[in-house]
Structure formats: structure tokens, C-alpha cells
Design an enzyme around this catalytic site. Structure first.
Site: not given
Length: 283
Positions: A17, A48, A77, A107-109, A175, A211, A271
Site C-alpha cells: 500500500e 489510498t 482505494h 466507507r471512508g471517514d 487493518q 508513527q 518507504k
């Protein structure tokens, strides 16, 4: 190649991804990173996107560049919340023009002050159903070994996943997770519910403390206490953190491979270094 064909293989499928860079300079750097990652024979790379069509023209431009310059399938995506059917139809035409065959349907946020009555699509299952009725795209959907943070329980989350599968999803990409037992338990729960759709493990190489903190806060994932303690002890040593993340990723992926995981999907953060080091030690 479509997802349903890719995951018929008895071998574990490798995929990556990436996210759209916000400058041409960063896009050039991303292309250099992809040139390294392609040495590990990925079957596809997912790209994404922002919620509600944010920067859609830039997204399409980057998608076109990647599709043109690399002989690797690119899987966009695609979020549905706050987007109209016309917006979705227009993008589907564009995807077809690039000979794209696979989509990750999300769905998305939810934006602030979201009102479900104002929109045509409410859930990822709505988008999957719409895509399957209108197109021949192969569809990936998201799964959550620790449950989606908006769901009251893992069982409620699995019920939502069942709706996506019933609508026509071809694979499930999880996830990120850092405790393999949670993935194995999740897999068993899905099978007990009659879900036999290929389950792909989402792998996030840990590269920094910042991160790590963001992942725990935003994604609501947990880390084994021994690992968390090690990161905390060495939080002021970036090289140690990166190398510890690689070591952990190697061991995590080896155990998944021993248990015949269908696929490893690496969230690269654009990366190649950590992901490459992990793959060098497991392939």
C-alpha cells in the site's frame, strides 16, 4: 489480473500500500521506492485516497502516472461516504480507461456534522453492491482483527463484514495488527460465521515512535506489552527503533507464513527500506 484469480494461488501473495504524494518531488521519490519494492514480485499495489473525493483530480493524475510507468496492477482505494453516484460513475469510467481491474471499497471517514440522510451511500457494503451491479471490478474490503473502533463489539463488526461479503467482496485485507493471535482468532471467528473469503494480513512495519503512537491512538490497535516496553526504553534511539521494528516484522511474518496466510499486504508509508528488509528475511 483480478483478485479472485490472484488469490487462487497456493503461495502467499505479496502486495503493498502507498499513498498519493502531495508534490512532484515526492512522487519522483515514491517511484524510486516502488522500483525497489517491485523486486519482491508484488501482485498489486494499492493507492489510498482521501474521503469525499478530496483532491480527486490530483489522485487521478497520480494513478495514471503509476499505471503508465509500472508493469504492476494498481488498485485504487475508493470511498463512498459523502460521494454522489455521478462522482462514483465518473471515476469508474476513468479506472476502466486505465485497464484497472481491482478496487478496495471503503466507507471512508465521517466528516464533522455528518447526517446520514444527506447522502446516497452510507456503508462500504452499499458501495460493494453498487460496484458489483454496475461493473466487473474485483473488490477488496477491509477487516478488523480487533474490531472497528466505531463498533460496540467484534461480533458487530463481523456482522458488517458479512454484509460486504454478501454484496460481492472477493478478498478481505485486515487493518494492521501486532499480535498474531488476534489475527488467528479473527480468522477462526470468520470461518465459524461461514466466511471463507481469502483473508489477507495487513502488515505495518514500525519505523518510529511517533508513527507508533499515532497508530495506537487513531487505529485503536494494541501491542504486546514486552514490545511496547522495548520501544519505550529506547524511544530516543531512532535507529534502534527502526531495527527493532524490522526484527519484529520478520518474526511476525514468519509465523504468519508458517500458518499459511493467504497474503501479506504491507503498509509501506511510501518507504521501501523496512518492508524490503523484512521481505529479504522471509522469502
Amino acid at each position: 489480473m483480478k483478485l479472485e484469480e490472484i488469490y487462487k494461488s497456493d503461495n502467499t501473495i505479496i502486495s503493498f500500500e502507498i499513498f498519493p504524494p502531495d508534490t512532484d518531488e515526492k512522487l519522483k521519490k515514491l517511484c524510486d521506492e516502488i522500483n525497489i519494492l517491485k523486486n519482491y514480485s508484488p501482485k498489486f499495489i494499492s493507492l489510498t485516497c482521501g474521503t469525499a473525493g478530496k483532491n480527486n483530480e490530483d489522485y487521478k493524475r497520480i494513478l495514471n502516472i503509476l499505471r503508465t510507468n509500472f508493469e504492476i496492477d494498481i488498485m485504487p482505494h475508493f470511498t463512498c461516504i459523502c460521494n454522489t453516484k455521478k462522482f462514483i460513475d465518473d471515476n469508474l469510467i476513468f479506472f476502466k480507461s486505465l485497464n484497472i481491474q481491482n478496487i478496495l471499497a471503503l466507507r471512508g471517514d465521517k466528516p464533522e456534522n455528518y447526517n446520514i440522510k444527506n447522502y446516497e451511500f452510507h456503508y462500504a457494503s452499499n458501495l460493494v453492491e453498487y460496484l458489483k451491479n454496475k461493473t466487473d471490478f474485483s473488490i477488496a474490503v477491509a477487516g478488523y482483527p480487533e474490531g472497528h473502533f466505531e463498533c460496540k463489539s467484534c461480533n458487530e463488526d463481523i456482522e458488517n463484514l458479512q454484509k460486504k461479503i454478501k454484496a460481492g467482496a472477493d478478498i478481505i485485507i485486515t487493518q494492521m495488527f501486532f499480535d498474531n493471535q488476534k489475527f488467528f482468532d479473527y480468522s477462526e471467528k470468520l470461518i465459524s460465521k461461514g466466511i471463507t473469503t481469502p483473508l489477507v494480513a495487513g502488515i505495518m512495519p514500525i519505523i518510529s515512535i511517533r508513527q507508533l503512537e499515532n497508530m495506537i491512538k487513531l487505529a485503536k490497535v494494541t501491542l504486546p506489552k514486552k514490545l511496547l516496553d522495548k520501544f519505550e526504553t529506547h524511544k530516543n534511539d531512532p535507529n534502534y527503533i527502526k531495527n527493532l521494528g524490522i526484527e519484529f516484522g520478520i518474526n511476525q511474518c514468519k509465523e504468519l507464513l508458517e500458518n499459511k496466510v493467504k497474503g501479506l499486504h504491507f503498509f509501506t508509508l511510501n518507504k521501501s527500506y523496512s518492508t524490503s528488509k523484512i521481505l529479504e528475511n522471509i522469502l
